[in-house]
Design an enzyme around this catalytic site. Structure first.
Site, PDB file in Angstrom:
ATOM      1  N   LYS A 204       0.661  -9.189  -0.442  1.00 33.89           N
ATOM      2  CA  LYS A 204       0.603  -8.256  -1.093  1.00 33.89           C
ATOM      3  C   LYS A 204      -0.737  -7.730  -1.485  1.00 33.89           C
ATOM      4  CE  LYS A 204       4.803  -9.242  -4.069  1.00 33.89           C
ATOM      5  NZ  LYS A 204       5.436  -9.549  -5.394  1.00 33.89           N
ATOM      6  N   ARG A 238       8.598 -16.930  -1.425  1.00 30.83           N
ATOM      7  CA  ARG A 238       9.151 -15.939  -1.011  1.00 30.83           C
ATOM      8  C   ARG A 238       8.377 -14.995   0.154  1.00 30.83           C
ATOM      9  NH1 ARG A 238       9.951 -10.361  -2.014  1.00 30.83           N
ATOM     10  NH2 ARG A 238      12.006  -9.330  -1.664  1.00 30.83           N
TER      11      ARG A 238
END
Length: 257
Positions: A204, A238
């Protein structure tokens, strides 16, 4: 939890898995590398992503679930959606769990549907929608407000009889880069909810912008912060890169043996 985005515009792997061969190869790789769940998403939720109508999302995701379960029938599939109709159809086709970025806030029927289906449910903290969430980052006390949010959402879920709920703090969702790091620093406080915690930080912007690079070059940074997530109480990671995440988990387990 291995990520499989069947979208053309996801921030890291958008457009990469668009045919049966590439999809099955990636699923097989993630399962071989140690994935417990495959999280399938057909609606990109990166900041500013284009809205996808329900028909398009359905047309994208249902054939993929059928394809995966035909080839790998024992796969536990998590469906990344905030729409109750998509959730029900996917569960009817053999998926096992729903991963909802809105915690039921975008679809009033979602929690009722999950309760009727009697399935595990992941609820994430977010404000607004993927289209406007980055304009909604004004918090007085981020962790306190998140705990209030989860308390309310978990209360609704409990009242409907939903038993298995996982919480996701939503790194990068209505949180800027510095807020995401503040959240990670205090993430152990979310254990007050007495629910398993899913951490989704893989590649991210909090990582690649800090390192002044791009998502393609953010694996090393992801692994570094995965260790922190585990130390702060994460129960599920995740991830885009399953093998590297499993190595991190094994080292963490050995460290705490």
């Amino acid at each position: 939890m291995g990520i499989l985005n069947v979208t053309p515009d996801s921030f890291f792997d958008g457009g990469e898995y668009q045919d049966q061969h590439s999809i099955l190869n990636q699923v097989e790789k993630m399962l071989t590398d140690g994935a417990t769940f495959i999280d399938v998403g057909a609606y990109s939720t990166r900041p500013g992503a284009a809205e996808v109508d329900e028909v398009t999302e359905m047309q994208r995701i249902v054939p993929i679930i059928d394809l995966i379960l035909h080839k790998f029938p024992d796969t536990m599939i998590s469906v990344d959606t905030f729409r109750s109709t998509i959730a029900k159809t996917c569960i009817d086709h053999g998926a096992a769990m729903i991963n909802d970025i809105s915690a039921g806030m975008q679809d009033n029927n979602m929690l009722k549907t999950v309760a009727r289906l009697n399935i595990p449910y992941i609820m994430m903290h977010m404000r607004g929608t993927p289209q406007n969430m980055q304009e909604q980052t004004d918090y007085r006390d981020l962790l306190k407000e998140m705990l209030v949010f989860f308390s309310e959402r978990l209360g609704v879920a409990k009242s409907l009889g939903i038993k298995d709920v996982i919480i996701d703090p939503g790194f990068g969702f209505a949180k800027n880069r510095l807020q995401s790091f503040d959240l990670l620093k205090q993430m152990e406080l979310l254990q007050m909810t007495d629910r398993p915690i899913l951490a989704g930080i893989s590649r991210k912007s909090m990582i690649y912008k800090t390192l002044q690079t791009q998502p393609d070059n953010a694996l090393n940074g992801t692994t570094a912060l995965h260790m922190v997530c585990l130390q702060k109480g994460a129960n599920i990671l995740r991830v885009h890169d399953v093998r590297e995440a499993w190595e991190c988990i094994k080292l963490y387990e050995q460290l705490n043996a």
